[in-house]
Design an enzyme around this catalytic site. Structure first.
Site, short mmCIF file in Angstrom:
data_model
loop_
_atom_site.label_atom_id
_atom_site.label_comp_id
_atom_site.label_asym_id
_atom_site.label_seq_id
_atom_site.Cartn_x
_atom_site.Cartn_y
_atom_site.Cartn_z
CE LYS A 178 38.90 41.70 42.09
NZ LYS A 178 38.89 42.80 42.47
NE ARG A 192 34.69 41.29 48.43
CZ ARG A 192 34.63 40.65 47.33
NH1 ARG A 192 35.74 40.42 46.47
NH2 ARG A 192 33.72 39.80 47.61
#
Length: 287
Positions: free
Chosen positions: A233, A267
């Site tokens: 991210k 994740r």
């Protein structure tokens, strides 16, 4: 683990789904668990379009399993910032040709990344054993019942429609989880099937995301496992001149910090690197 829910829907192979669910839940608390990401979407931020076909999806799912993933999270709708929402029927059109073939071919648990009850129910019929809802049972009024009736485990993620940098994000997260857990309780979902996700990158400023990662202990009293999804991210690379700065190194740094603060499920796109890193981390922390 005993299944306490009625067979409210007809599953393709309910015993196999429950077995995979219980294998996954049985790992919780024993070690760090790596959840491999498989996006069968044309527009996900990191890998959109790469695994949109059955052959590509099967190859990637097998690689994630071979690399040591404890579970594979399949998504058919991008949830990246600025994504274009898709209808349930479009999401299902992407899933139907692929998910059942993956769960039949690869003997590890699968989760479905969706906020739609209709999609979640069908995904469980196709072999998914965990429902990963980025709106924490709160966006689709039928989602809590879908989780309860299918017998799946559920990831409840904190989310917001917008960002308020002045908000006490930890207090907001707790209010959200309190509401989600009331929905789960009212639907009859046993707490042993629930996992919390603080929703890194969703409805939060960069500072708030880091505050959440630093304060995961504030969720400890819920007594539920914590999942972190921070892989690749952009918040990890402020003022970064190149995409490489959101690489596995920065993701690993964030995830190791989260592990030290109480998270246990991660994740990620880069499974092998995380499996290797967490083997060392777990060995050290067990001494």
């Amino acid at each position: 683990m005993v299944d306490e829910t009625p067979a409210a829907i007809s599953l393709i192979d309910r015993p196999a789904m429950l077995d995979r669910r219980d294998r996954f839940l049985g790992l919780l608390g024993t070690r760090s668990i790596i959840m491999g990401i498989l996006n069968i979407t044309p527009d996900s931020f990191s890998d959109g379009g790469k695994f949109f076909s059955l052959d590509a999806a099967k190859r990637q799912a097998q690689k994630l399993a071979d690399d040591g993933a404890g579970i594979i999270d399949v998504g058919a709708e991008s949830t990246r910032p600025g994504h274009t929402p898709v209808a349930a029927d479009e999401e299902l059109a992407r899933l139907e040709p692929i998910l059942g073939k993956l769960t039949s071919a690869i003997n590890i648990p699968f989760s479905i990344d969706t906020s739609k009850a209709k999609v979640a129910r069908r995904a469980v019929e196709l072999g998914a054993s965990v429902i990963n809802d980025v709106w924490g049972l709160q966006r689709d009024p039928g989602m809590a019942d879908a989780v309860a009736e299918t017998g799946a485990a559920a990831v409840i993620m904190h989310n917001r429609d917008g960002t308020d940098p002045d908000l006490d994000i930890v207090a907001d997260m707790r209010r959200f989880f309190d509401a989600s857990l009331r929905l789960a309780c009212d639907a009859g979902i046993p707490s042993v099937r629930l996992i919390l996700d603080p929703g890194i990158g969703f409805g939060k400023s960069r500072a708030q995301n880091f505050t959440v990662l630093a304060n995961l202990a504030a969720l400890k009293d819920y007594g539920l496992p914590i999942l972190i999804g921070v892989s690749r991210k952009s918040l990890l690379a402020e003022n970064s001149p190149t995409p490489a700065d959101t690489s596995v190194v920065r993701t690993l740094a964030a995830n190791l910090a989260a592990r030290a603060n109480g998270a246990s499920i991660f994740r990620v796109h880069d499974v092998a690197e995380h499996v290797a890193a967490f083997k060392v981390f777990d060995a050290i922390t067990r001494c």
